[in-house]
Write a protein that holds these residues in place. Sequence first.
Motif, PDB file in Angstrom:
ATOM      1  N   LYS A  32       0.724  -0.535  -0.366  1.00  0.00           N
ATOM      2  CA  LYS A  32      -0.117   0.153   0.059  1.00  0.00           C
ATOM      3  C   LYS A  32       0.897   1.140  -0.202  1.00  0.00           C
ATOM      4  CE  LYS A  32      -3.831   0.841   3.202  1.00  0.00           C
ATOM      5  NZ  LYS A  32      -4.899   0.508   4.097  1.00  0.00           N
ATOM      6  N   PHE A  33       2.170   1.551   0.636  1.00  0.00           N
ATOM      7  CA  PHE A  33       2.900   2.028   1.018  1.00  0.00           C
ATOM      8  C   PHE A  33       4.291   1.934   1.322  1.00  0.00           C
ATOM      9  CE2 PHE A  33       4.991   5.715   3.938  1.00  0.00           C
ATOM     10  CZ  PHE A  33       4.970   6.260   3.328  1.00  0.00           C
ATOM     11  N   ALA A  34       5.472   2.181   0.894  1.00  0.00           N
ATOM     12  CA  ALA A  34       6.954   1.844   1.356  1.00  0.00           C
ATOM     13  C   ALA A  34       7.450   3.373   0.978  1.00  0.00           C
ATOM     14  CB  ALA A  34       7.026   0.768  -0.065  1.00  0.00           C
ATOM     15  N   ASP A  35       8.358   3.184   1.961  1.00  0.00           N
ATOM     16  CA  ASP A  35       8.925   4.231   2.302  1.00  0.00           C
ATOM     17  C   ASP A  35      10.729   4.172   2.261  1.00  0.00           C
ATOM     18  OD1 ASP A  35      10.284   6.954   2.967  1.00  0.00           O
ATOM     19  OD2 ASP A  35       9.562   7.296   4.995  1.00  0.00           O
ATOM     20  N   GLN A  41       4.251  -1.019   4.634  1.00  0.00           N
ATOM     21  CA  GLN A  41       2.973  -1.485   5.039  1.00  0.00           C
ATOM     22  C   GLN A  41       1.839  -1.749   3.512  1.00  0.00           C
ATOM     23  OE1 GLN A  41       1.256   1.918   7.478  1.00  0.00           O
ATOM     24  NE2 GLN A  41      -0.790   1.216   6.097  1.00  0.00           N
ATOM     25  N   ASP A  43      -1.565  -4.079   2.050  1.00  0.00           N
ATOM     26  CA  ASP A  43      -2.762  -4.537   2.667  1.00  0.00           C
ATOM     27  C   ASP A  43      -2.774  -6.307   2.560  1.00  0.00           C
ATOM     28  OD1 ASP A  43      -5.239  -4.763   2.119  1.00  0.00           O
ATOM     29  OD2 ASP A  43      -5.451  -3.772   0.214  1.00  0.00           O
ATOM     30  N   ASN A  47      -4.211  -2.937   8.194  1.00  0.00           N
ATOM     31  CA  ASN A  47      -3.096  -2.738   7.978  1.00  0.00           C
ATOM     32  C   ASN A  47      -2.025  -3.362   8.542  1.00  0.00           C
ATOM     33  OD1 ASN A  47      -3.726  -0.794   6.576  1.00  0.00           O
ATOM     34  ND2 ASN A  47      -3.890   1.326   7.724  1.00  0.00           N
ATOM     35  N   HIS A  95       1.448  14.177   8.205  1.00  0.00           N
ATOM     36  CA  HIS A  95       0.929  12.471   8.823  1.00  0.00           C
ATOM     37  C   HIS A  95       0.174  12.313   9.799  1.00  0.00           C
ATOM     38  CE1 HIS A  95       2.492  10.904   4.972  1.00  0.00           C
ATOM     39  NE2 HIS A  95       3.786  11.683   5.289  1.00  0.00           N
TER      40      HIS A  95
END
Length: 117
Positions: A32-35, A41, A43, A47, A95
Amino acid sequence: MTVKRLQNSYHVVGDVAHTRAFYETALGLPVKFADGERWVQFDAGANFAIAAPEEAPAGVRGAVVVFEVDALPALCERIEAAGGRILGRRDMGEHGRTVTAADPEGTVFQLFERART
Protein backbone atom coordinates in the motif's frame (compact mmCIF):
# COMPACT_ATOMS: atom_id res chain seq x y z
CA MET A 1 -11.81 10.16 24.11
CA THR A 2 -11.33 6.47 23.32
CA VAL A 3 -9.52 4.28 20.85
CA LYS A 4 -11.18 4.56 17.44
CA ARG A 5 -9.67 1.41 15.92
CA LEU A 6 -6.57 -0.71 15.58
CA GLN A 7 -4.69 1.48 13.13
CA ASN A 8 -1.75 -0.74 12.39
CA SER A 9 0.46 -3.57 13.51
CA TYR A 10 4.08 -3.48 12.47
CA HIS A 11 7.05 -5.72 12.94
CA VAL A 12 10.56 -4.38 13.45
CA VAL A 13 12.96 -6.21 11.15
CA GLY A 14 16.67 -5.98 10.39
CA ASP A 15 16.45 -6.26 6.60
CA VAL A 16 13.39 -4.47 5.22
CA ALA A 17 14.08 -5.28 1.54
CA HIS A 18 14.51 -9.00 2.17
CA THR A 19 11.46 -9.16 4.46
CA ARG A 20 9.38 -7.16 1.97
CA ALA A 21 10.24 -9.65 -0.78
CA PHE A 22 9.21 -12.50 1.53
CA TYR A 23 5.73 -11.09 2.26
CA GLU A 24 5.15 -10.11 -1.36
CA THR A 25 6.29 -13.50 -2.70
CA ALA A 26 5.27 -15.97 -0.02
CA LEU A 27 1.92 -14.42 0.97
CA GLY A 28 1.17 -12.33 -2.11
CA LEU A 29 0.53 -9.21 -0.03
CA PRO A 30 0.24 -6.05 -2.14
CA VAL A 31 2.16 -2.99 -0.98
CA LYS A 32 0.00 0.00 0.00
CA PHE A 33 2.85 2.35 0.88
CA ALA A 34 6.63 2.19 1.05
CA ASP A 35 9.18 4.61 2.44
CA GLY A 36 12.39 3.23 0.96
CA GLU A 37 14.21 0.85 3.30
CA ARG A 38 12.47 2.24 6.39
CA TRP A 39 8.80 1.22 6.21
CA VAL A 40 6.61 -0.98 4.01
CA GLN A 41 2.87 -1.20 4.61
CA PHE A 42 0.89 -4.03 3.08
CA ASP A 43 -2.80 -4.48 2.36
CA ALA A 44 -3.71 -7.53 4.43
CA GLY A 45 -7.34 -6.60 5.03
CA ALA A 46 -5.98 -4.53 7.93
CA ASN A 47 -2.80 -2.49 7.99
CA PHE A 48 0.27 -4.68 8.43
CA ALA A 49 3.76 -3.24 8.03
CA ILE A 50 7.43 -3.96 8.47
CA ALA A 51 9.77 -1.31 9.80
CA ALA A 52 13.47 -0.70 10.10
CA PRO A 53 14.73 -0.37 13.68
CA GLU A 54 15.09 3.41 13.34
CA GLU A 55 11.31 3.70 12.74
CA ALA A 56 10.49 1.92 16.01
CA PRO A 57 10.80 2.93 19.65
CA ALA A 58 14.40 2.44 20.82
CA GLY A 59 15.27 -1.18 21.54
CA VAL A 60 11.94 -2.65 20.44
CA ARG A 61 11.98 -5.77 18.26
CA GLY A 62 9.04 -7.81 17.08
CA ALA A 63 5.45 -6.59 16.94
CA VAL A 64 4.13 -3.15 17.89
CA VAL A 65 0.39 -2.48 17.96
CA VAL A 66 -0.77 1.02 17.01
CA PHE A 67 -4.18 2.33 18.11
CA GLU A 68 -5.74 5.26 16.27
CA VAL A 69 -7.16 7.84 18.66
CA ASP A 70 -8.78 11.25 18.47
CA ALA A 71 -7.74 12.85 21.77
CA LEU A 72 -4.06 12.11 22.26
CA PRO A 73 -3.28 14.40 25.24
CA ALA A 74 -6.26 13.16 27.27
CA LEU A 75 -5.40 9.52 26.60
CA CYS A 76 -1.80 10.11 27.68
CA GLU A 77 -3.10 11.40 31.01
CA ARG A 78 -5.33 8.34 31.38
CA ILE A 79 -2.46 5.96 30.58
CA GLU A 80 -0.29 7.49 33.29
CA ALA A 81 -3.17 7.59 35.80
CA ALA A 82 -3.76 3.87 35.19
CA GLY A 83 -0.12 2.95 35.88
CA GLY A 84 1.29 3.08 32.34
CA ARG A 85 4.23 5.15 31.12
CA ILE A 86 4.69 7.55 28.23
CA LEU A 87 8.01 6.67 26.60
CA GLY A 88 8.16 9.10 23.68
CA ARG A 89 6.36 11.43 21.32
CA ARG A 90 6.83 11.97 17.60
CA ASP A 91 5.32 14.63 15.36
CA MET A 92 5.14 13.43 11.76
CA GLY A 93 3.81 16.67 10.30
CA GLU A 94 1.04 16.15 7.78
CA HIS A 95 0.80 12.44 8.65
CA GLY A 96 -0.08 13.07 12.30
CA ARG A 97 1.64 12.28 15.56
CA THR A 98 2.36 9.27 17.70
CA VAL A 99 2.98 8.55 21.33
CA THR A 100 4.91 5.50 22.44
CA ALA A 101 3.67 4.09 25.73
CA ALA A 102 4.02 1.02 27.92
CA ASP A 103 1.39 -0.74 29.98
CA PRO A 104 2.12 -1.57 33.65
CA GLU A 105 3.83 -4.83 32.58
CA GLY A 106 6.16 -2.99 30.17
CA THR A 107 4.47 -3.99 26.89
CA VAL A 108 5.14 -1.23 24.36
CA PHE A 109 2.33 0.10 22.16
CA GLN A 110 1.68 3.30 20.26
CA LEU A 111 -1.16 5.76 19.86
CA PHE A 112 -1.63 7.54 16.53
CA GLU A 113 -3.61 10.73 15.93
CA ARG A 114 -4.14 11.94 12.38
CA ALA A 115 -3.14 15.49 11.56
CA ARG A 116 -6.04 17.89 11.62
CA THR A 117 -6.51 19.65 8.31
